[in-house]
Scaffold this motif. Structure first.
Motif, short mmCIF file in Angstrom:
data_model
loop_
_atom_site.label_atom_id
_atom_site.label_comp_id
_atom_site.label_asym_id
_atom_site.label_seq_id
_atom_site.Cartn_x
_atom_site.Cartn_y
_atom_site.Cartn_z
N LEU A 1 0.83 -1.20 0.00
CA LEU A 1 0.00 0.00 0.00
C LEU A 1 0.87 1.26 0.00
CD1 LEU A 1 -3.03 0.56 -0.12
CD2 LEU A 1 -3.01 0.79 2.35
N ALA A 2 1.95 1.25 0.76
CA ALA A 2 2.86 2.40 0.78
C ALA A 2 3.51 2.61 -0.58
CB ALA A 2 3.92 2.21 1.86
N ASP A 3 3.92 1.53 -1.24
CA ASP A 3 4.52 1.63 -2.57
C ASP A 3 3.51 2.18 -3.59
OD1 ASP A 3 6.91 0.63 -1.59
OD2 ASP A 3 6.60 -1.39 -2.44
N ILE A 4 2.27 1.72 -3.49
CA ILE A 4 1.22 2.20 -4.39
C ILE A 4 0.96 3.68 -4.15
CG2 ILE A 4 -1.23 2.00 -4.95
CD1 ILE A 4 -0.86 -1.06 -4.11
N ALA A 5 0.87 4.08 -2.90
CA ALA A 5 0.65 5.48 -2.58
C ALA A 5 1.77 6.34 -3.14
CB ALA A 5 0.53 5.67 -1.07
N ASP A 6 3.00 5.86 -3.01
CA ASP A 6 4.15 6.58 -3.54
C ASP A 6 4.04 6.72 -5.06
OD1 ASP A 6 6.77 7.83 -3.18
OD2 ASP A 6 7.54 6.05 -4.22
N ARG A 11 -8.46 5.02 -9.10
CA ARG A 11 -7.71 5.99 -8.30
C ARG A 11 -6.65 6.73 -9.13
NH1 ARG A 11 -8.46 7.50 -2.90
NH2 ARG A 11 -6.75 8.90 -2.51
N GLY A 12 -6.35 6.22 -10.33
CA GLY A 12 -5.40 6.90 -11.20
C GLY A 12 -4.16 6.10 -11.54
N VAL A 27 1.75 1.75 -16.82
CA VAL A 27 3.19 2.02 -16.71
C VAL A 27 3.61 1.98 -15.24
CG1 VAL A 27 4.99 3.74 -17.10
CG2 VAL A 27 3.27 3.32 -18.86
N ARG A 28 2.84 2.63 -14.38
CA ARG A 28 3.17 2.62 -12.96
C ARG A 28 3.00 1.22 -12.36
NH1 ARG A 28 0.47 8.20 -10.89
NH2 ARG A 28 -0.83 7.89 -12.71
N LEU A 29 2.01 0.48 -12.83
CA LEU A 29 1.84 -0.89 -12.35
C LEU A 29 3.06 -1.73 -12.72
CD1 LEU A 29 0.41 -3.25 -11.07
CD2 LEU A 29 -0.99 -3.47 -13.16
#
Length: 76
Positions: free
Chosen positions: A11-16, A34-35, A39-41
Motif C-alpha cells: 500500500l505504501a509503494d502504491i501510494a508513492d 484511483r489513477g 506504466v506505474r503498475l
C-alpha cells in the motif's frame, strides 16, 4: 511473498507511485479508478519482484486492481 512485502508495504509503494499519502488509500479500492496506470503498475511489479515477490504477473494484478488482492496474489 517475501517477508518484507507486507500488505502495508504494498500500500505504501502504491501510494508513492500515485503521489498520495498512504492514509488516503483503502486496501479494497480499485487502483485504476484511483489513477494508477499500466506504466506505474509495471514499475511496481518490478520493484516487488526485486524484493522477492513471485507468482503473479501483470495480467493477474490488472484483473484484480486492489492492494488487498495484490497482497494475496503476490503470496503465490
Amino acid at each position: 511473498m517475501a517477508a518484507d512485502l507486507t500488505a502495508e508495504r504494498l500500500l505504501a509503494d502504491i501510494a508513492d507511485a500515485l503521489g498520495e499519502p498512504v492514509t488516503d488509500l483503502h486496501p479494497d479500492e480499485d487502483l485504476f479508478d484511483r489513477g494508477l496506470d499500466s506504466v506505474r503498475l509495471m514499475g511496481l511489479i518490478e520493484t516487488w519482484r526485486a524484493a522477492g515477490a513471485r507468482g503473479a504477473d501483470f495480467a493477474d494484478l490488472a484483473e484484480q486492481p486492489t492492494a488487498a488482492s495484490w497482497a494475496r496474489l503476490l503470496r503465490g
